[in-house]
Design an enzyme around this catalytic site. Sequence first.
Site, PDB file in Angstrom:
ATOM      1  N   LYS A 486      58.578 -44.897  29.920  1.00  0.00           N
ATOM      2  CA  LYS A 486      59.032 -43.508  30.017  1.00  0.00           C
ATOM      3  C   LYS A 486      58.653 -42.736  28.748  1.00  0.00           C
ATOM      4  CE  LYS A 486      63.450 -44.951  28.145  1.00  0.00           C
ATOM      5  NZ  LYS A 486      64.790 -45.404  28.425  1.00  0.00           N
ATOM      6  N   TYR A 712      56.322 -21.318   2.094  1.00  0.00           N
ATOM      7  CA  TYR A 712      57.241 -20.292   2.597  1.00  0.00           C
ATOM      8  C   TYR A 712      58.574 -20.327   1.850  1.00  0.00           C
ATOM      9  CZ  TYR A 712      54.458 -19.479   6.831  1.00  0.00           C
ATOM     10  OH  TYR A 712      53.485 -19.138   7.712  1.00  0.00           O
TER      11      TYR A 712
HETATM   12  C1  PLP Z   1      65.157 -46.606  27.930  1.00  0.00           C
HETATM   13  C2  PLP Z   1      65.859 -47.577  28.752  1.00  0.00           C
HETATM   14  C3  PLP Z   1      65.752 -48.956  28.499  1.00  0.00           C
HETATM   15  C4  PLP Z   1      65.026 -49.535  27.313  1.00  0.00           C
HETATM   16  O1  PLP Z   1      65.818 -49.466  26.167  1.00  0.00           O
HETATM   17  P1  PLP Z   1      65.272 -50.005  24.763  1.00  0.00           P
HETATM   18  O2  PLP Z   1      66.435 -49.930  23.863  1.00  0.00           O
HETATM   19  O3  PLP Z   1      64.190 -49.081  24.362  1.00  0.00           O
HETATM   20  O4  PLP Z   1      64.797 -51.376  25.002  1.00  0.00           O
HETATM   21  C5  PLP Z   1      66.331 -49.825  29.397  1.00  0.00           C
HETATM   22  N1  PLP Z   1      67.009 -49.358  30.473  1.00  0.00           N
HETATM   23  C6  PLP Z   1      67.158 -48.044  30.723  1.00  0.00           C
HETATM   24  C7  PLP Z   1      67.933 -47.609  31.912  1.00  0.00           C
HETATM   25  C8  PLP Z   1      66.599 -47.106  29.875  1.00  0.00           C
HETATM   26  O5  PLP Z   1      66.752 -45.811  30.116  1.00  0.00           O
END
Ligand code: PLP
Length: 817
Positions: A486, A712
């Site tokens: 993701k 700035y």
């Molecule tokens: C992002 C996510 C993970 C992975 O988590 P990590 O801490 O990056 O390993 C697992 N399950 C769900 C539902 C997530 O949204």
Amino acid sequence: MKELSYSIQNISEIIGDQDLLRHPHQNIKNLLTDSRKITDASSSIFFTLEGKRDAHQFIDSLYKLGVKSFVITQKDFNTSNFPDANFIWVGNALKAMQKLAKAHRKHFDYPVIGITGSNGKTIVKEWLYQLMVNDQEIIRSPKSYNSQMGVSLSVWQMSNQYNLGIFEAGISTNNEMAVLEEIIQPTIGILTNIGDAHDEGFNSREEKINEKLKLFKNSQIVIINKKYIGESQDFKKNFTWSLTENADLQILDINKKENQTLIKGTCQEKEIEINIPFTSQSSIENAIICWATLLYLGYQQNIIENRMMNLLPVKMRLELKKGINQSDVIDDSYNSDFSSLDIALNFLNQQNQHPTKTLILSDIYQSGIAESELYKNVAHLIKNKGVDKFIGIGKELKKHQSFFKKDSLFFSDTEYFLKRFNWESIYNETILIKGARHFEFERISKKLSLKIHETVLEINLNAIVSNLNHYKGKLKKGVKLMAMVKAFAYGSGSEEIANLLQHNGVDYLSVAYADEGIELREAGITIPIMVLGPEVSSFEAIINYNLEPEIYSLRILKAFADLVSSKNLSKQAIHIKLDTGMHRLGFMEDEVDELLSFLKQNNNVKVKSMFSHLAGSESEKHHNYTQQQIDLFSKITSKFERELGYIFLKHISNTSAITKWPKAQFDMVRLGIGLYGIEGVIEEQHLLANVATLKTTISQIKHLKKGDTVGYGRSGVMLKDGKIATVKIGYADGFPRILGNGKGEMLINNQKVKTIGNICMDMTMLDVSDLEVNTGDDVIVFGEDLSVYDLAKNMETIPYEVITNISQRVKRIYYYE
Ligand SMILES: *Cc1c(COP(=O)(O)O)cnc(C)c1O
């Protein structure tokens, strides 16, 4: 002398405990260790090396692809399914391969150089090759093949066509070198720099040096920095060099200027010097080692001088980057010989993002093989690796064009190609550019690649695979792995990473939005993809693209089921999300009965998995809470399994739960940030490989006076006379404004420098008053030596936010080492 060749029977005599040979005279040329890297099936023999997965499972598909010979370890392996195959049984497949390499090595009595050390092995090997290729026929390890397996594969390539071997040997712990010594049997030994790498495998530095020196047990000579010679070592003979004391080659003076270094020394009481086109400390040391080697071998000093001046940088990595006309470019424009072509073609072959695979290749410089034989082999290799379009550049390729596919294009040189090629003919392709150095293929690469503004995020693909294997190694047998890609694969780039993960056998991918899933399907990803928290409006696309939705409420379940039945579909896969304590999305405990009765009545959807997410798996503080979440999850899923009457996958572990909660693996784990080299469990962090390096460059350097202000709002003030460097990264790239005014740091030439003044949209100013720096120098924002953790700490956030905030305008470059 006649060329050595092996039948499967010969090989069984060397390594086999037992065999079943249906074709005892089958000729064997290639040792195959990776089921995806077949070059010539019938003359290959596959070794079932021990790994994370049992290699015997690949025999079926290899057999179908035409591989006929297998070295196996399973006593009761059912050979009747493979009526045409040869089997050799051994106790351990790696040891068998090493034994074969050892036996093969014994046939040759030309000199063999063995190189070991912590750093510089590959550079020294490649430079010695460059320095001697004019007058020797050299066989050398491909890339940095120096492991227990890599060394065997390298030595296997020795033949009578050569008269010098150069092989590197790498070890990570005690007692590994003895085997490598027996395989390489170096007559000349070279010890390169001993650093701190792999110190964890040894009790002391001395132990590490002594282990490495075992490579030279039977060498006639060892070329070595005098400071590494302790009392315990007893070589037959050595040729020493030293920066500080009397030695066979004693260095007197090192003088860096611009892009060159002049090195003066004495050898046999004569003053001599070399000039190399490099200035880094490691390059100087590696060049001295090569110098000592050539002196020992009796090369004339004037020839050495001449060739040293022309040393070329050793770029061992393959780069994958975005190109023109919707294409990707794989850049390997450094060297060109047969084995590195094979490696690069394997990488090309793995890419599924585009329908067409194209190779642009220059003439190949491979000593020891007749030209027509060589190009016949090249054509054969290209055909086997699924290259769709071939473009050959160089007189030799042109001369041998009849070996290649009819629609291939040939150009006599790079200049002519650049002028005449129809660039519009390129569309939606993965293009491998591979050329010998003097063909200057970087000019082609420049034309085909998209322009990048000088800030890049470099992604090390080997590191991702190594992290994946690190976590796979923790899984109980049969537990599946879902990789989270993701948010643009945590900032790393979805398509390229998904493709790599698919290639490396992950079971599932997961994205946040349907759009991300669609992109992956369009980029050739075929493994199952779960979409986290989808909206009803995306269900149509989810079904059309064979994606699988997370279902987190009755409302969306009903909407999905309605759509499925309106399309007359059945058993559409869904993933039920339970809220066991995260309190984000998902069914709460008091809602599951209603869910259950709905599922019982609606056969058009089928639960493929049930899962939940842990709110604090990385932390001791939340130990009891995590336990409660796991217990509740077990309770609900057991009930569903009983009542639904079919089984589904259950999963709750994210990265840090894989590390801390081995009991909670259930049927699958969801690996996220760990893949990208970051761990919530800090003690585990050093076991991961660094994946991403964010790099920029210095655009300008300014000398300022005490009291001058910077940027700035004039908030940066020079406290004394000094200088600042302006670099091309700002808050629009993901280097946030909170890091201004000395709160943030970057690395230049491995030294930390602080920001000065406010961060701008596209630029940042650094105080470099105490540093020797030049315009164009590389600047590291984070990477191996400046961790994302430190950056996150200064930003008062967590690494997740840092890496996912790197803007899309920062180009990603992927590489393999
Ligand atoms: C992002 C996510 C993970 C992975 O988590 P990590 O801490 O990056 O390993 C697992 N399950 C769900 C539902 C997530 O949204």
